[in-house]
Design a protein around this motif. Structure first.
Motif, PDB file in Angstrom:
ATOM      1  N   THR A 254      -4.956 -41.401  69.381  1.00  0.00           N
ATOM      2  CA  THR A 254      -5.400 -40.306  68.514  1.00  0.00           C
ATOM      3  C   THR A 254      -6.899 -40.418  68.238  1.00  0.00           C
ATOM      4  OG1 THR A 254      -3.219 -40.181  67.473  1.00  0.00           O
ATOM      5  CG2 THR A 254      -5.051 -39.190  66.271  1.00  0.00           C
ATOM      6  N   ASP A 255      -7.368 -41.625  67.969  1.00  0.00           N
ATOM      7  CA  ASP A 255      -8.800 -41.826  67.732  1.00  0.00           C
ATOM      8  C   ASP A 255      -9.616 -41.441  68.969  1.00  0.00           C
ATOM      9  OD1 ASP A 255      -8.455 -42.671  65.136  1.00  0.00           O
ATOM     10  OD2 ASP A 255      -8.492 -44.816  65.625  1.00  0.00           O
ATOM     11  N   HIS A 256      -9.130 -41.848  70.136  1.00  0.00           N
ATOM     12  CA  HIS A 256      -9.836 -41.525  71.379  1.00  0.00           C
ATOM     13  C   HIS A 256      -9.927 -40.016  71.575  1.00  0.00           C
ATOM     14  CE1 HIS A 256     -11.002 -42.077  75.659  1.00  0.00           C
ATOM     15  NE2 HIS A 256     -10.308 -40.954  75.843  1.00  0.00           N
ATOM     16  N   LEU A 257      -8.850 -39.326  71.299  1.00  0.00           N
ATOM     17  CA  LEU A 257      -8.805 -37.886  71.564  1.00  0.00           C
ATOM     18  C   LEU A 257      -9.566 -37.064  70.528  1.00  0.00           C
ATOM     19  CD1 LEU A 257      -5.086 -37.618  72.669  1.00  0.00           C
ATOM     20  CD2 LEU A 257      -7.106 -37.425  74.123  1.00  0.00           C
ATOM     21  N   ARG A 258      -9.884 -37.646  69.376  1.00  0.00           N
ATOM     22  CA  ARG A 258     -10.684 -36.908  68.389  1.00  0.00           C
ATOM     23  C   ARG A 258     -12.035 -36.514  68.962  1.00  0.00           C
ATOM     24  NH1 ARG A 258      -8.379 -40.529  64.245  1.00  0.00           N
ATOM     25  NH2 ARG A 258      -6.819 -39.277  63.113  1.00  0.00           N
ATOM     26  N   GLY A 259     -12.539 -37.324  69.879  1.00  0.00           N
ATOM     27  CA  GLY A 259     -13.811 -36.993  70.502  1.00  0.00           C
ATOM     28  C   GLY A 259     -13.738 -35.798  71.432  1.00  0.00           C
TER      29      GLY A 259
END
Length: 288
Positions: A254-259
């Motif tokens: 999820t953190d990766h995809l926030r970008g």
């Protein structure tokens, strides 16, 4: 269905993976639909076209082809019964009477010789057990001068979804996502192999064009992460670790995809989607 030689793929696409794709076909279409127009344009068939869609899945490309070939016909073939059920239901709902679907192994199915003006495929040709035999069989279904056009994944590093999954190596047993040259999603990532296979199968004027498109993977980062981890590779990886480790992987993804979230209005607006780049080869060839 008649003979099947690609039994491993037949089993896979009629099990949980095929059911998952059928259930979530709208999402897969949102991911891959950026390649639809380049693919169909490259096939160069007209309103009277006779079109074969290989590995048609739930039939979006078949239905789009049927609209272009409004006075012709389209045949979509796939190994997956769940996805073909979805394809037939969608075509009926849209009132398309010139498209039909058959469960078949394109490598050996007895197509009528010379019956089609064009054969197309969006990501449906990379899992053949014997690609030379499969393309030779497809070529036999084309009239002289008929065109083959398909899209297949290009270099792995050009695909954002793969980068997202590889970011989880700290949390999950992330393995290989296909080996170039072997059946799988990156079977034709080497364009020289594409040319060699199609030439051996009897095609001429083989051309490869590097194309890219952005697909929408979810409403926001959390939604996209949940979707990715419910695909076959995601389930395989999370099934090998504890619930705690799987949850850490979900949070990291999820953190990766926030970008990659696209936001409405200004930069502080709410997410309206997660978009990732895919790179592909747009391949065309001609049956002599």
């Amino acid at each position: 269905m008649r003979d099947v030689v690609n039994t491993e793929q037949e089993e896979s696409w009629n099990g949980p993976e095929g059911a998952y794709w059928a259930q979530h076909q709208d999402r897969w279409d949102a991911i891959n639909s950026g390649f639809n127009q380049p693919l169909l344009d490259a096939a160069r068939f007209g309103a009277d076209g006779q079109v074969l869609d290989i590995g048609c899945g739930a039939g979006q490309t078949s239905r789009l082809a049927a609209r272009r070939a409004e006075h012709g016909r389209v045949l979509g073939v796939d190994l997956s019964a769940p996805m073909l059920d979805r394809a037939r239901a969608s075509a009926a709902r849209e009132g398309l009477g010139n498209v039909t679907f058959v469960r078949a192994d394109a490598q050996v199915h007895p197509f009528s010789p010379g019956a089609f003006d064009a054969a197309v495929s969006r990501y449906g040709v990379t899992f053949f057990a014997d690609p030379v035999a499969a393309f030779a069989n497809i070529g036999g279904a084309l009239r002289s001068g008929g065109r083959l056009a398909f899209v297949c994944p290009a270099e792995p590093e050009g695909n954002g979804w793969l980068g997202a999954m590889l970011s989880l190596r700290e949390y999950l047993p992330v393995g290989e996502f296909g080996t170039p040259g072997l059946p799988g999603m990156f079977a034709f990532s080497d364009r020289d192999r594409v040319r060699a296979v199609l030439s051996e199968a009897g095609f001429t004027d083989v051309r490869t064009e590097h194309v890219e498109a952005y697909g929408t993977w979810g409403r926001d980062a959390a939604d996209a992460a949940d979707f990715m981890l419910q695909t076959g590779p995601g389930r395989h990886m999370t099934g090998q670790v504890s619930a705690e480790a799987a949850e850490r992987a979900r949070a990291a993804l999820t953190d990766h995809l926030r970008g990659h979230e696209v936001r409405g209005g200004d930069r502080d607006g709410e997410p309206v989607g997660v978009r990732l780049r895919s790179t592909a080869w747009l391949v065309t060839a001609v049956r002599p």
